[in-house]
Write an enzyme that holds these catalytic residues in place. Structure first.
Site, PDB file in Angstrom:
ATOM      1  N   ALA A   1       0.865  -1.178   0.000  1.00  0.00           N
ATOM      2  CA  ALA A   1       0.000   0.000   0.000  1.00  0.00           C
ATOM      3  C   ALA A   1       0.903   1.230   0.000  1.00  0.00           C
ATOM      4  CB  ALA A   1      -0.899  -0.013   1.224  1.00  0.00           C
TER       5      ALA A   1
ATOM      6  N   GLU B   1      -0.420  -9.353  -0.520  1.00  0.00           N
ATOM      7  CA  GLU B   1      -1.844  -9.615  -0.276  1.00  0.00           C
ATOM      8  C   GLU B   1      -2.644  -9.624  -1.575  1.00  0.00           C
ATOM      9  OE1 GLU B   1      -1.819  -6.417   2.631  1.00  0.00           O
ATOM     10  OE2 GLU B   1      -2.629  -7.809   4.110  1.00  0.00           O
TER      11      GLU B   1
ATOM     12  N   GLU C   1       4.759  -4.959   7.141  1.00  0.00           N
ATOM     13  CA  GLU C   1       3.982  -3.934   7.840  1.00  0.00           C
ATOM     14  C   GLU C   1       4.452  -3.720   9.276  1.00  0.00           C
ATOM     15  OE1 GLU C   1       2.669  -6.285   5.896  1.00  0.00           O
ATOM     16  OE2 GLU C   1       1.009  -5.464   4.707  1.00  0.00           O
TER      17      GLU C   1
HETATM   18  N1  CAA Z   1       4.594   3.254  -0.593  1.00  0.00           N
HETATM   19  C1  CAA Z   1       4.980   4.423  -1.141  1.00  0.00           C
HETATM   20  N2  CAA Z   1       6.121   4.556  -1.846  1.00  0.00           N
HETATM   21  C2  CAA Z   1       6.899   3.462  -2.000  1.00  0.00           C
HETATM   22  C3  CAA Z   1       6.564   2.219  -1.442  1.00  0.00           C
HETATM   23  C4  CAA Z   1       5.344   2.129  -0.709  1.00  0.00           C
HETATM   24  N3  CAA Z   1       4.911   0.988  -0.172  1.00  0.00           N
HETATM   25  N4  CAA Z   1       7.539   1.342  -1.734  1.00  0.00           N
HETATM   26  C5  CAA Z   1       8.444   2.014  -2.460  1.00  0.00           C
HETATM   27  N5  CAA Z   1       8.083   3.298  -2.632  1.00  0.00           N
HETATM   28  C6  CAA Z   1       8.781   4.367  -3.343  1.00  0.00           C
HETATM   29  C7  CAA Z   1       9.942   4.880  -2.533  1.00  0.00           C
HETATM   30  O1  CAA Z   1       9.500   5.814  -1.579  1.00  0.00           O
HETATM   31  C8  CAA Z   1      10.808   5.499  -3.597  1.00  0.00           C
HETATM   32  O2  CAA Z   1      10.258   6.745  -3.956  1.00  0.00           O
HETATM   33  P1  CAA Z   1      11.237   8.038  -4.130  1.00  0.00           P
HETATM   34  O3  CAA Z   1      12.074   7.693  -5.328  1.00  0.00           O
HETATM   35  O4  CAA Z   1      10.256   9.150  -4.366  1.00  0.00           O
HETATM   36  O5  CAA Z   1      12.023   8.147  -2.878  1.00  0.00           O
HETATM   37  C9  CAA Z   1      10.603   4.549  -4.789  1.00  0.00           C
HETATM   38  O6  CAA Z   1       9.385   3.869  -4.512  1.00  0.00           O
HETATM   39  C10 CAA Z   1      11.695   3.522  -4.923  1.00  0.00           C
HETATM   40  O7  CAA Z   1      11.829   2.840  -3.680  1.00  0.00           O
HETATM   41  P2  CAA Z   1      13.215   2.669  -2.904  1.00  0.00           P
HETATM   42  O8  CAA Z   1      14.129   3.794  -3.193  1.00  0.00           O
HETATM   43  O9  CAA Z   1      12.908   2.407  -1.464  1.00  0.00           O
HETATM   44  O10 CAA Z   1      13.771   1.337  -3.629  1.00  0.00           O
HETATM   45  P3  CAA Z   1      14.767   0.255  -3.042  1.00  0.00           P
HETATM   46  O11 CAA Z   1      15.119  -0.614  -4.187  1.00  0.00           O
HETATM   47  O12 CAA Z   1      15.867   0.927  -2.276  1.00  0.00           O
HETATM   48  O13 CAA Z   1      13.930  -0.563  -1.952  1.00  0.00           O
HETATM   49  C11 CAA Z   1      11.979  -1.787  -1.125  1.00  0.00           C
HETATM   50  C12 CAA Z   1      12.868  -1.392  -2.353  1.00  0.00           C
HETATM   51  C13 CAA Z   1      12.765  -2.686  -0.188  1.00  0.00           C
HETATM   52  C14 CAA Z   1      10.781  -2.520  -1.686  1.00  0.00           C
HETATM   53  C15 CAA Z   1      11.546  -0.504  -0.384  1.00  0.00           C
HETATM   54  O14 CAA Z   1      11.013   0.402  -1.313  1.00  0.00           O
HETATM   55  C16 CAA Z   1      10.505  -0.723   0.673  1.00  0.00           C
HETATM   56  O15 CAA Z   1      10.823  -1.198   1.739  1.00  0.00           O
HETATM   57  N6  CAA Z   1       9.220  -0.362   0.405  1.00  0.00           N
HETATM   58  C17 CAA Z   1       8.146  -0.426   1.366  1.00  0.00           C
HETATM   59  C18 CAA Z   1       7.707  -1.858   1.589  1.00  0.00           C
HETATM   60  C19 CAA Z   1       6.602  -1.893   2.619  1.00  0.00           C
HETATM   61  O16 CAA Z   1       6.788  -1.577   3.774  1.00  0.00           O
HETATM   62  N7  CAA Z   1       5.390  -2.317   2.195  1.00  0.00           N
HETATM   63  C20 CAA Z   1       4.248  -2.443   3.063  1.00  0.00           C
HETATM   64  C21 CAA Z   1       3.394  -1.221   2.992  1.00  0.00           C
HETATM   65  S1  CAA Z   1       2.084  -1.233   4.179  1.00  0.00           S
HETATM   66  C22 CAA Z   1       0.843  -2.170   3.493  1.00  0.00           C
HETATM   67  O17 CAA Z   1       0.975  -2.699   2.421  1.00  0.00           O
HETATM   68  C23 CAA Z   1      -0.436  -2.279   4.298  1.00  0.00           C
HETATM   69  C24 CAA Z   1      -1.388  -3.347   3.844  1.00  0.00           C
HETATM   70  O18 CAA Z   1      -1.475  -4.416   4.410  1.00  0.00           O
HETATM   71  C25 CAA Z   1      -2.298  -3.116   2.733  1.00  0.00           C
END
Ligand code: CAA
Length: 261
Positions: A69, A115, A135
């Site tokens: 998300a 999911e 999460e």
């Molecule tokens: N939401 C918003 N933006 C996201 C995102 C997310 N879930 N995942 C990645 N992005 C964005 C980053 O902010 C970044 O944007 P900017 O260039 O503007 O900074 C861009 O995508 C590229 O991401 P990274 O620079 O972080 O890329 P990376 O290769 O270094 O890392 C990753 C990849 C490990 C997947 C990392 O992006 C990450 O940890 N993302 C979040 C994963 C996460 O926590 N997901 C769970 C979300 S909560 C949820 O999903 C609730 C539910 O149950 C429905």
């Protein structure tokens, strides 16, 4: 024409009978914001009611199926806003799709991305796929089925470990634990997934829908109730022309021509 901002919708396969939804927010690793999930819901409704479509594939790109998300969009949500807007409720459209729905996962399938894949009927993965429910690392829990669907597909110990550590699971391990049916080289994944969809789409759409419903009932009912439902749905198959055609074709040693009647 469809004016989608966050997804691409097309038809593919030799007979153009496979609906293809490609998540298309590459700069944000296909983070699932409200707009994107609304578009996915609309596309699924459209494909579900299009009689020329026999099965649906949902995919992302090589780097990400979806990284969850959209954290930036929800970071300032309050409890009242979540309850008032029924946050994530619109996602349930995916799991109520009636046609067979297959996820082709390359790269990250994290949080809501994992999911979303689990809401599909079958998951195929590319060798670089990474699944996880991170999460817990950002102060929340999975909110679109992660605590419920994962345990049903991989069992309690693995589901707990994934949900409580936020650790990523690679494609090979995901296949071993039964989360994924098959793993392919990244560049072969979509083609192989479309082939699977075409195989499924060659059946009667009626029996596909009934079979899917029956398998899903197993996740939500007692064995006794599930068996009762299955038996009656099995009986119902005999009311279709496609059953008559399927069995006649077998007897006559020819390929069945289903008409979805
Ligand atoms: N939401 C918003 N933006 C996201 C995102 C997310 N879930 N995942 C990645 N992005 C964005 C980053 O902010 C970044 O944007 P900017 O260039 O503007 O900074 C861009 O995508 C590229 O991401 P990274 O620079 O972080 O890329 P990376 O290769 O270094 O890392 C990753 C990849 C490990 C997947 C990392 O992006 C990450 O940890 N993302 C979040 C994963 C996460 O926590 N997901 C769970 C979300 S909560 C949820 O999903 C609730 C539910 O149950 C429905």
């Amino acid at each position: 024409a469809d004016n989608f901002e966050f997804i691409k919708l097309s038809k593919t396969g030799e007979q153009q009978n496979i609906g293809l939804i490609q998540l298309n927010r590459p700069k944000a690793l296909n983070a699932l914001n409200n707009g994107l999930m609304e578009e996915v819901g609309k596309a699924l409704e459209k494909l579900d009611s299009d009689s020329s479509v026999g099965a649906i594939v949902i995919t992302g790109n090589e780097k990400a199926f979806a990284a969850g998300a959209d954290i930036k969009e929800m970071a300032n949500n309050t409890f009242a806003q979540c309850v008032g807007g029924n946050f994530l409720e619109s996602w349930t459209k995916v799991s109520s799709t009636r046609k067979p729905l297959i996820a082709a996962v390359n790269g990250y399938a994290l949080g809501g991305g994992c999911e979303l894949a689990m809401m599909c009927d079958i998951i195929y993965a590319g060798e670089s796929a990474k699944f996880g429910q991170p999460e817990i690392l950002i102060g929340i829990i999975p909110g679109a089925g992660g605590t419920q669907r994962l345990i049903r597909s991989v069992g309690k110990s693995k589901a707990m470990e994934i949900v409580l550590t936020g650790n990523q699971v690679n494609a090979q391990d995901a296949e071993k634990m039964g989360l994924v049916s098959k793993v392919f080289p990244a560049d072969k994944l979509l083609g192989e997934t479309v082939k699977l969809a075409e195989k499924i789409a060659s059946n009667s759409q009626i029996t596909n829908a009934i079979a899917k419903e029956c398998v899903n009932v197993a996740l939500e009912s007692t064995l006794k109730e599930g068996l009762r439902f299955e038996k009656r749905m099995f009986h119902a198959c005999f009311a279709t022309k496609d059953q008559k055609e399927g069995m006649a074709a077998f007897v006559e040693k020819r390929k069945a021509k289903f008409t979805n009647e």
